[in-house]
Write an enzyme that holds these catalytic residues in place. Structure first.
Site, PDB file in Angstrom:
ATOM      1  N   ARG A  43       0.826  19.802  -7.689  1.00 24.79           N
ATOM      2  CA  ARG A  43       1.866  19.434  -8.642  1.00 24.79           C
ATOM      3  C   ARG A  43       2.857  20.584  -8.734  1.00 24.79           C
ATOM      4  O   ARG A  43       2.594  21.675  -8.242  1.00 24.79           O
ATOM      5  CB  ARG A  43       1.287  19.123 -10.017  1.00 24.79           C
ATOM      6  CG  ARG A  43       0.706  20.340 -10.711  1.00 24.79           C
ATOM      7  CD  ARG A  43       0.143  19.990 -12.084  1.00 24.79           C
ATOM      8  NE  ARG A  43       1.175  19.686 -13.045  1.00 24.79           N
ATOM      9  CZ  ARG A  43       1.685  20.585 -13.897  1.00 24.79           C
ATOM     10  NH1 ARG A  43       1.260  21.823 -13.885  1.00 24.79           N
ATOM     11  NH2 ARG A  43       2.619  20.236 -14.755  1.00 24.79           N
ATOM     12  N   ASN A  72       5.228  23.042 -11.347  1.00 23.48           N
ATOM     13  CA  ASN A  72       5.631  23.461 -12.682  1.00 23.48           C
ATOM     14  C   ASN A  72       6.864  24.328 -12.475  1.00 23.48           C
ATOM     15  O   ASN A  72       7.159  24.736 -11.361  1.00 23.48           O
ATOM     16  CB  ASN A  72       4.503  24.219 -13.377  1.00 23.48           C
ATOM     17  CG  ASN A  72       4.733  24.280 -14.881  1.00 23.48           C
ATOM     18  OD1 ASN A  72       5.678  23.681 -15.408  1.00 23.48           O
ATOM     19  ND2 ASN A  72       3.889  25.021 -15.557  1.00 23.48           N
ATOM     20  N   GLU A  90       6.754  26.711  -9.507  1.00 25.71           N
ATOM     21  CA  GLU A  90       5.369  26.936  -9.117  1.00 25.71           C
ATOM     22  C   GLU A  90       4.851  25.715  -8.377  1.00 25.71           C
ATOM     23  O   GLU A  90       4.818  24.615  -8.921  1.00 25.71           O
ATOM     24  CB  GLU A  90       4.499  27.180 -10.353  1.00 25.71           C
ATOM     25  CG  GLU A  90       4.823  28.479 -11.054  1.00 25.71           C
ATOM     26  CD  GLU A  90       4.002  28.686 -12.317  1.00 25.71           C
ATOM     27  OE1 GLU A  90       4.086  29.784 -12.887  1.00 25.71           O
ATOM     28  OE2 GLU A  90       3.300  27.745 -12.746  1.00 25.71           O
ATOM     29  N   TYR A  93       9.579  27.187 -25.048  1.00 20.50           N
ATOM     30  CA  TYR A  93       8.307  27.516 -24.408  1.00 20.50           C
ATOM     31  C   TYR A  93       8.543  28.187 -23.061  1.00 20.50           C
ATOM     32  O   TYR A  93       7.845  29.127 -22.676  1.00 20.50           O
ATOM     33  CB  TYR A  93       7.476  26.241 -24.237  1.00 20.50           C
ATOM     34  CG  TYR A  93       6.217  26.452 -23.429  1.00 20.50           C
ATOM     35  CD1 TYR A  93       5.196  27.270 -23.892  1.00 20.50           C
ATOM     36  CD2 TYR A  93       6.054  25.825 -22.195  1.00 20.50           C
ATOM     37  CE1 TYR A  93       4.043  27.463 -23.144  1.00 20.50           C
ATOM     38  CE2 TYR A  93       4.904  26.012 -21.445  1.00 20.50           C
ATOM     39  CZ  TYR A  93       3.912  26.827 -21.924  1.00 20.50           C
ATOM     40  OH  TYR A  93       2.781  27.017 -21.186  1.00 20.50           O
TER      41      TYR A  93
END
Lengths: 320, 357
Positions: free
Chosen positions: B233, B235, B275, B326
């Site tokens: 995946r 990020n 990432e 965040y």
């Protein structure tokens, strides 16, 4: 394709271990190394039994670091649905078969200071691989192995010869029983308990451990449920738009596969959760037999595990 | 013993820095293969997991091999050695995780020797292994599964030679526990703080996703992860200056850099940090390896792809403020959106992440 990546193998050897058990060795068809695995892992063996597709899970018993082949031991079940009979009666050296990749639902807890193993009958097989792994890495273990009699205690002599006092044998025919409560009350801190065997033994060990104050996370058990026969039923599959008939000896998962539906699965024993399916309509009773769903989920009746669970009633529709 | 390190920059590998004078750049070819993470013009969490296999028709993509080796390899490994020299706790392994470390070493060595034979080779004679890493000038003979024959434990040995951070998760009690790792290129999280935590504990700081039940579903999925079937995946976050190491431990050194952004320098200061995360079930230990490979793309590099310039503007402009906070760029968000807007003519963008579509 459901069930994950497959390994094409050839049967290298079939050995009669005793009156009930045969051992099968598989090697890669192309002569390459097989994937390494961890002690406690199983593979699903695919069988073509005169047109009926059978897929049964068996624990790997060979040395996990030996990538030249996999070995399983199969106990003949004359009352079963036929997988073990097929392996015993039809599978010979040289045959080509297909295995799943190894998957481990019964791993060692590598933090344990000591591994205390309780085996009943054919339940010895995952421990054979785990003991090889522990010996290789210097882990501490103690095995208590119960069988009907010495003739049926597969691999007991070899275990005893290799590991001496770490291996303790008990024979039902001689009235011997594992002194479980005593054993569990005198283990060093950091011991983990593992049990693999018939359902009665699993319940006995787990209940005794609880009564002795063992924490749940230190008690590990391997239970594979063979799908049990039951009343035939019909089920509507809403996604694929089919309505199929599940015969008395088929599982719901097998009936879907026979109808050409590519349903997800891994363990085929009610343990891994892969085949979880939503129930959209249920006019009757779901016969839950899995170990995956919680009691609350069983009561709620909105999910079913088609590899082992069945239905009794007028109409069932599931999302598949 | 130590890891003797004789890097070679042979014309492919760039000689660059990720601190101080920040000479990190992407070559034009590297920009084209940048793993741009947005497949549409807006962003929200999803369980965006797919099999970690090559993408058909994209042989040069970062997805082609299990462990991508690119032009930054040698300099990234030099930066890792620098960080570890200052803070050895960036690599830790609890005692029960050594076998998982060997699993990872085997996986990486076999993959790299197969996928990049010009740079890496592995030969085995039983348990006697011979490893050659040409870009780093390393040659090592050792006994597989015997840690006394390596200069470091197996996890540290191999991850000093592999781009990206790694954590190793033990599986127990229907949960995953981060019990080992090598973490020097992280987006503001600490292995030393997280080690020993379970899946829900180490994800606790993530906003919005718990309420959506994302972590319950992700854990259920991961517990069924099979050997031989890795998944991946994306990020992403934003980093001011091409810093690989943005750790809580070194926050005083890099945190204030976020105050140096001006409308004029957004293009060279801001980096989209992507990432590429992959998960592998390890065969001998039954643990799960998690690789977190950070790719840095300067804003002025990324906008050379018109589709990416338009889309990055829209994502940054419209992101939920909790997520911008965040990810640490709420204070610079307006300046970023303003700078990016000059590359957004309002034209529609095609679906998918690829640059030329």
């Amino acid at each position: 394709m459901s069930g994950g990546a497959k390994i094409p193998v050839r049967v290298a050897e079939v050995v009669t271990v005793n009156a009930l058990i045969k051992r099968f060795r598989f090697v890669a068809r192309d002569g390459s190394e097989l994937p390494a695995f961890s002690g406690g892992a199983h593979v699903v063996v695919e069988m073509d039994d005169a047109g009926t597709r059978r897929l049964n899970p068996y624990s790997l018993m060979s040395d996990p670091s030996d990538r030249s082949g996999y070995e399983i031991s199969v106990r003949r079940d004359d009352q079963g649905r036929g997988g073990s009979l097929f392996l015993h009666n039809n599978v010979t050296a040289g045959m080509e078969m297909v295995l799943s990749h190894p998957m481990n639902l019964f791993p060692l807890d590598n933090r344990a200071r000591k591994h205390l193993m309780i085996a009943g009958g054919i339940g010895i097989t995952p421990f054979l691989a785990q003991i090889k792994q522990l010996v290789r890495f210097g882990g501490s273990f103690e095995l208590h192995y119960a069988a009907r009699n010495p003739a049926l205690a597969a691999y007991a002599d070899a275990l005893k010869a290799a590991h001496g006092g770490k291996v303790n044998l008990y024979f039902d025919d001689e009235g011997q029983q594992i002194p479980l409560a005593d054993l569990l009350s005198r283990q060093p801190l950091g011991t983990h308990l593992y049990v693999c065997g018939p359902k009665g033994m699993l319940n006995w060990v787990r209940q005794t451990a609880t009564a002795c104050g063992w924490p749940e996370h230190a008690v590990h058990f391997e239970e594979f449920l063979a799908p049990q026969p039951g009343k035939a039923f019909d089920v509507e599959l809403t996604v694929t738009g089919k309505t199929i008939h599940v015969t008395e000896t088929q599982s719901l998962l097998e009936a879907m596969e026979a109808a050409g539906v590519d349903a997800p699965y891994l363990c085929r024993g009610g343990a891994c959760g892969q085949c979880e399916t939503r129930v959209l309509r249920c006019d009757g009773e779901l016969l839950h037999r899995d170990l995956w769903l919680t009691d609350a989920e069983h009561a709620e009746g909105t999910k079913i595990m088609p590899c082992v669970s069945r239905f009794d009633g007028r109409a069932l529709a599931i999302e598949r | 013993m130590s890891l003797d390190f004789k890097p070679t920059f042979d014309g492919f590998f760039r000689d660059e820095t990720f601190v101080g004078d920040f000479t990190f750049r992407n070559s034009p070819a590297s920009i084209r293969r940048f793993p741009f993470p947005f497949d549409r013009d807006e962003y929200m969490y999803s369980v965006n997991i797919e099999p970690h296999v090559p993408v058909v028709g994209r042989p040069n993509s970062v997805f082609q091999h299990a462990f991508d080796v690119d032009e930054h390899y040698v300099s990234e490994m030099r930066d890792r050695a620098r960080v570890l020299a200052q803070d050895p706790l960036r690599c830790q392994s609890l005692p029960h995780m050594e076998l998982a470390g060997w699993d990872l070493l085997e996986l990486i060595m076999e993959s790299k020797a197969r996928d990049y034979p010009q740079w890496f080779s592995l030969s085995k004679s039983g348990d006697q292994w011979h490893w050659i890493n040409r870009p780093l000038g390393i040659e090592q003979r050792f006994t597989f599964l015997d840690s006394s024959t390596l200069p470091y434990g197996p996890l540290e040995y191999i991850t000093r030679q592999t781009q990206g951070d790694f954590t190793l998760q033990d599986e127990r009690d229907q949960n995953l526990w981060v019990d080992a790792g090598m973490v020097t290129t992280q987006a503001d999280w600490s292995l030393d703080f997280d080690i020993g935590m379970n899946f829900f504990e180490w994800h606790a700081p993530v906003p919005l996703a718990h309420e959506k039940g994302i972590f319950d579903r992700a854990l259920k999925f991961l517990l069924k992860l099979q050997n031989g079937a890795p998944v991946r995946r994306f990020n992403w976050t934003m980093t001011v200056n091409p810093l690989l190491d943005t750790a809580p431990e070194t926050y005083p050194e890099w945190g204030t850099m976020r105050t140096t952004v001006t409308p004029e320098n957004v293009g060279e200061k801001l980096h989209l940090r992507v990432e590429l995360q992959a998960l592998f079930r390890l065969p001998r230990s039954n643990a799960i390896a998690f690789s977190i490979r950070a790719y840095l793309g300067r804003f002025d590099e990324l906008v050379t792809v018109p589709k990416w310039g338009r889309r990055l503007h829209r994502v940054v402009r419209d992101l939920h403020p909790d997520l911008a906070a965040y990810k640490g760029f709420l204070r610079n968000r307006d300046a970023m959106a303003q700078w990016l807007s000059q590359y957004d003519d309002g034209a529609p963008t095609s679906p998918g992440i690829w640059p030329e579509d």
